[in-house]
Design an enzyme around this catalytic site. Sequence first.
Site, short mmCIF file in Angstrom:
data_model
loop_
_atom_site.label_atom_id
_atom_site.label_comp_id
_atom_site.label_asym_id
_atom_site.label_seq_id
_atom_site.Cartn_x
_atom_site.Cartn_y
_atom_site.Cartn_z
N SER A 144 0.78 -1.15 -0.11
CA SER A 144 -0.03 -0.02 0.03
C SER A 144 0.98 1.25 -0.03
O SER A 144 2.14 1.12 0.22
CB SER A 144 -0.86 0.14 1.52
OG SER A 144 -1.45 1.36 1.70
N TYR A 157 -3.76 -0.29 9.74
CA TYR A 157 -3.22 -0.81 8.47
C TYR A 157 -2.04 -0.31 8.15
O TYR A 157 -1.32 -1.32 7.35
CB TYR A 157 -4.45 0.15 7.51
CG TYR A 157 -4.57 -0.12 6.13
CD1 TYR A 157 -5.14 -1.26 5.73
CD2 TYR A 157 -3.93 0.62 5.21
CE1 TYR A 157 -5.28 -1.53 4.23
CE2 TYR A 157 -3.98 0.32 3.84
CZ TYR A 157 -4.59 -0.74 3.40
OH TYR A 157 -4.68 -0.96 1.90
P1 NAP Z 1 -11.95 -4.89 -1.44
O1 NAP Z 1 -12.88 -4.67 -2.59
O2 NAP Z 1 -12.58 -4.62 -0.07
O3 NAP Z 1 -11.79 -6.42 -1.18
C1 NAP Z 1 -11.14 -7.02 -0.27
C2 NAP Z 1 -10.85 -8.65 -0.39
O4 NAP Z 1 -10.13 -9.29 0.65
C3 NAP Z 1 -12.38 -9.22 -0.62
O5 NAP Z 1 -12.12 -10.05 -1.82
C4 NAP Z 1 -12.51 -9.99 0.41
O6 NAP Z 1 -13.11 -11.13 0.46
C5 NAP Z 1 -10.93 -10.31 0.91
N1 NAP Z 1 -10.71 -10.65 2.51
C6 NAP Z 1 -10.94 -9.77 3.31
N2 NAP Z 1 -10.67 -10.26 4.71
C7 NAP Z 1 -10.65 -11.86 4.50
C8 NAP Z 1 -10.39 -12.90 4.93
N3 NAP Z 1 -10.09 -12.69 6.33
N4 NAP Z 1 -10.21 -14.03 4.43
C9 NAP Z 1 -10.29 -14.00 3.13
N5 NAP Z 1 -10.55 -13.13 2.24
C10 NAP Z 1 -10.51 -11.88 2.99
O7 NAP Z 1 -10.54 -4.40 -1.20
P2 NAP Z 1 -9.49 -3.96 -2.48
O8 NAP Z 1 -9.49 -2.52 -2.59
O9 NAP Z 1 -9.78 -4.98 -3.80
O10 NAP Z 1 -8.08 -4.24 -1.56
C11 NAP Z 1 -7.49 -5.55 -2.05
C12 NAP Z 1 -6.02 -5.52 -1.58
O11 NAP Z 1 -5.44 -4.25 -1.85
C13 NAP Z 1 -6.23 -5.11 0.09
O12 NAP Z 1 -4.93 -5.81 0.71
C14 NAP Z 1 -5.80 -3.99 0.26
O13 NAP Z 1 -5.60 -3.40 1.58
C15 NAP Z 1 -4.83 -3.44 -1.02
N6 NAP Z 1 -4.87 -2.01 -1.41
C16 NAP Z 1 -6.13 -1.44 -1.72
C17 NAP Z 1 -5.94 -0.07 -2.09
C18 NAP Z 1 -7.11 0.52 -2.55
O14 NAP Z 1 -7.07 1.82 -3.06
N7 NAP Z 1 -8.42 -0.04 -2.99
C19 NAP Z 1 -4.82 0.46 -2.29
C20 NAP Z 1 -3.64 -0.15 -1.69
C21 NAP Z 1 -3.60 -1.48 -1.24
P3 NAP Z 1 -14.57 -11.31 0.70
O15 NAP Z 1 -15.24 -10.21 0.89
O16 NAP Z 1 -15.11 -11.75 -0.52
O17 NAP Z 1 -14.67 -12.31 1.88
C1 GCO Z 2 -6.73 5.17 3.14
C2 GCO Z 2 -6.96 4.21 2.06
C3 GCO Z 2 -5.61 3.59 1.77
C4 GCO Z 2 -5.70 2.85 0.56
C5 GCO Z 2 -4.45 2.24 0.04
C6 GCO Z 2 -3.60 3.34 -0.56
O1 GCO Z 2 -7.77 5.15 3.86
O2 GCO Z 2 -5.86 5.99 3.26
O3 GCO Z 2 -7.94 3.06 2.17
O4 GCO Z 2 -4.81 3.10 2.71
O5 GCO Z 2 -6.80 2.14 0.50
O6 GCO Z 2 -4.02 1.36 0.75
O7 GCO Z 2 -2.51 2.81 -1.04
#
Ligand code: NAP
Ligand code: GCO
Length: 264
Positions: A144, A157
């Site tokens: 992240s 986080y």
């Molecule tokens: P999201 O739409 O909320 O998806 C999160 C996924 O994680 C869902 O598929 C959920 O599965 C799964 N999950 C959560 N807890 C779990 C558990 N205990 N066991 C199994 N599966 C679990 O979020 P996203 O934005 O796609 O995020 C995906 C990853 O990217 C995360 O690690 C997040 O921190 C990271 N990330 C996101 C962003 C952003 O801006 N969106 C930026 C940087 C990093 P179910 O709901 O189907 O159970």
């Molecule tokens: C927040 C966001 C982030 C992003 C992501 C950034 O509240 O600042 O949710 O942490 O999801 O991980 O890279």
Amino acid sequence: MVNFSLDGKVALVTGAAHGIGFSMAEALGEAGAKIVFNSRSQEHVDKALAAFAEKGIEARGFVCDVNDEVQVKDMVEKIEKEVGVVDILVNNAGIIRRIPMHEMSLDEFRLVVDTDLTAPFIVSKAVIPGMIRKGHGKIINICSMMSELGRETVSAYAAAKGGLKMLTRNIASEYGEYNIQCNGIGPGYIATSQTAPLREPQPDGSRHPFDAFIVSKTPAARWGTPDDLKGPVVFLASEASDFVNGHILYVDGGILAYIGKQPK
Ligand code: NAP
Ligand code: GCO
């Protein structure tokens, strides 16, 4: 020719029923890999299986909570038996809780650290022996901006994603000699359900202040989309990156390079 093909590979993407995980799994499938994924709910598994089938991607889905070591071991055993030894693991499943640190309960803090840091340890530990036997492996941890930066309300986080960066470097250090490469992808601000509350329009119809803030902090001047992660994940899963190990590839439209716009 540079080899980006994943033909014949088995790729396990955690939490790939929707969001970033789904798009990355789709890209790995399009590059030739057999996709295996998990979700906490059968409903999400079924929906995702239908979506993969529509795209012509071979996928298997499991209900499995990545925080539960027994469930993870069972799932990996089934995958090895019924699909094959995992060649590529993407530790994508993750959660966030936005709560001022002094108001956050210990249980809430622990749940975020368990899911975003301890679970990648649990799942990696379950697949590494198979990778060692097979003579190669790719582990990609979804980090992240918070692996590098802090901000209000995301203490757990940031602690977990900072830790995940170091777990990535340690897996790279410990298993490089077995031809296992472990790298991270650090997505910038990506439009998914995780960030939906930060983009919700205000009651008067105006943009959420955080939405406008992120666009101004991003040289690309937009939020990322899950599809922006497709090329990077295929690169890190393929032979093309065999000498890339312990690296975090930030896919952030330039946020980490940018000091921000000067106020008018
Ligand atoms: P999201 O739409 O909320 O998806 C999160 C996924 O994680 C869902 O598929 C959920 O599965 C799964 N999950 C959560 N807890 C779990 C558990 N205990 N066991 C199994 N599966 C679990 O979020 P996203 O934005 O796609 O995020 C995906 C990853 O990217 C995360 O690690 C997040 O921190 C990271 N990330 C996101 C962003 C952003 O801006 N969106 C930026 C940087 C990093 P179910 O709901 O189907 O159970
Ligand atoms: C927040 C966001 C982030 C992003 C992501 C950034 O509240 O600042 O949710 O942490 O999801 O991980 O890279």
